[in-house]
Write an enzyme that holds these catalytic residues in place. Structure first.
Site, PDB file in Angstrom:
ATOM      1  N   LYS A   1       5.621  -5.991  36.802  1.00  0.00           N
ATOM      2  CA  LYS A   1       5.634  -4.648  36.217  1.00  0.00           C
ATOM      3  C   LYS A   1       5.565  -4.704  34.696  1.00  0.00           C
ATOM      4  O   LYS A   1       4.797  -3.967  34.059  1.00  0.00           O
ATOM      5  CB  LYS A   1       6.893  -3.898  36.649  1.00  0.00           C
ATOM      6  CG  LYS A   1       6.915  -3.489  38.111  1.00  0.00           C
ATOM      7  CD  LYS A   1       8.211  -2.745  38.426  1.00  0.00           C
ATOM      8  CE  LYS A   1       8.242  -2.282  39.872  1.00  0.00           C
ATOM      9  NZ  LYS A   1       9.480  -1.541  40.199  1.00  0.00           N
TER      10      LYS A   1
ATOM     11  N   ALA B   1      11.704  -3.603  35.804  1.00  0.00           N
ATOM     12  CA  ALA B   1      12.809  -3.779  36.764  1.00  0.00           C
ATOM     13  C   ALA B   1      12.333  -3.496  38.182  1.00  0.00           C
ATOM     14  O   ALA B   1      11.436  -2.675  38.402  1.00  0.00           O
ATOM     15  CB  ALA B   1      13.979  -2.861  36.408  1.00  0.00           C
ATOM     16  N   ASP B   2      12.959  -4.193  39.131  1.00  0.00           N
ATOM     17  CA  ASP B   2      12.677  -3.948  40.543  1.00  0.00           C
ATOM     18  C   ASP B   2      13.952  -4.185  41.339  1.00  0.00           C
ATOM     19  O   ASP B   2      14.725  -5.093  41.027  1.00  0.00           O
ATOM     20  CB  ASP B   2      11.571  -4.869  41.050  1.00  0.00           C
ATOM     21  CG  ASP B   2      11.080  -4.444  42.421  1.00  0.00           C
ATOM     22  OD1 ASP B   2      10.246  -3.510  42.492  1.00  0.00           O
ATOM     23  OD2 ASP B   2      11.530  -5.028  43.430  1.00  0.00           O
ATOM     24  N   THR B   3      14.165  -3.358  42.360  1.00  0.00           N
ATOM     25  CA  THR B   3      15.388  -3.437  43.157  1.00  0.00           C
ATOM     26  C   THR B   3      15.070  -3.550  44.644  1.00  0.00           C
ATOM     27  O   THR B   3      14.174  -2.862  45.138  1.00  0.00           O
ATOM     28  CB  THR B   3      16.263  -2.175  42.931  1.00  0.00           C
ATOM     29  OG1 THR B   3      16.573  -2.060  41.539  1.00  0.00           O
ATOM     30  CG2 THR B   3      17.568  -2.261  43.723  1.00  0.00           C
TER      31      THR B   3
ATOM     32  N   GLY C   1      16.029  -7.176  39.712  1.00  0.00           N
ATOM     33  CA  GLY C   1      15.473  -8.126  38.761  1.00  0.00           C
ATOM     34  C   GLY C   1      15.046  -7.375  37.513  1.00  0.00           C
ATOM     35  O   GLY C   1      14.540  -6.243  37.604  1.00  0.00           O
TER      36      GLY C   1
END
Length: 200
Positions: A51, A71-73, A108
């Site tokens: 991203k 960010a990634d969840t 992350g």
């Protein structure tokens, strides 16, 4: 550092970052958000990198010092990643697995700093354990009818209507919402970056 960019269209991440008092702009990543990785921590770190890099490519002509936050969840149960539900039945199956048990939420975060024309990456991930009270099938069906779980990893939003079923949290609550802002600020301090001094 002069400029900060959040590489996410998530209103929850935008709200969490805004609470820190930081002034920032939003540029949504246009990446596919796909990976062959299966480890939750490695997965969110890789996707957050993708991203951030996607947005960096679009800001390549940016001449001033810049910080991009990607960010990634994901939600994981028994080591397996639970994605967003494909339909209401899928949401029900997921929530039936989670009720009365503990699961993990991983976010992350990738920080891309542009200095002297070069993007320098730094990536980390944060884990929070979440435990639900036992929830009946009827209660789950009632929750699913609200439509709230349909666009959320793990089929629930802790900050929404499902919050009443949370028995306990071990770790950062904000991490479950989508951005571990405490860890973010801490890591930036270690990098000697004061994000409060940035502008749009």
């Amino acid at each position: 550092m002069e400029k900060i960019v959040l590489a996410s269209g998530s209103p929850r991440r935008k709200e969490l970052l805004a609470r820190t008092g930081v002034v920032f702009s939003v540029v949504v990543s246009n990446g596919e958000e796909k990976t062959n990785l299966t480890d939750p921590a490695e997965t969110v770190e890789k996707l957050s990198q993708d991203k951030a890099i996607s947005v960096a490519d679009r800001l390549e002509n940016e001449s001033e010092p810049c910080l991009i936050i990607g960010a990634d969840t994901v939600v994981a149960f028994e080591g397996k990643i639970l994605g967003k539900p494909s339909d209401e039945e899928d949401a029900l199956d997921t929530l039936l697995k989670l009720q009365g048990k503990s699961h993990q939420v991983y976010t992350g975060v990738t920080l891309l700093v542009k200095e002297q024309g070069i993007w320098k990456p730094y990536t980390f991930s944060e884990r929070t354990d979440v435990e639900f009270y036992p929830v009946s099938r009827e209660e789950l069906l009632e929750y699913i009818k609200t439509g709230e779980p349909m666009d959320k990893a793990g089929s629930y939003g802790i900050q929404g209507k499902f919050g009443i079923y949370v028995k306990g949290i071990h770790g950062d609550y904000n991490n479950v919402v989508g951005l571990p802002v405490g860890r973010l600020v801490y890591e930036l301090k270690k990098m000697k970056i004061n994000i409060r001094g940035m502008r749009k």
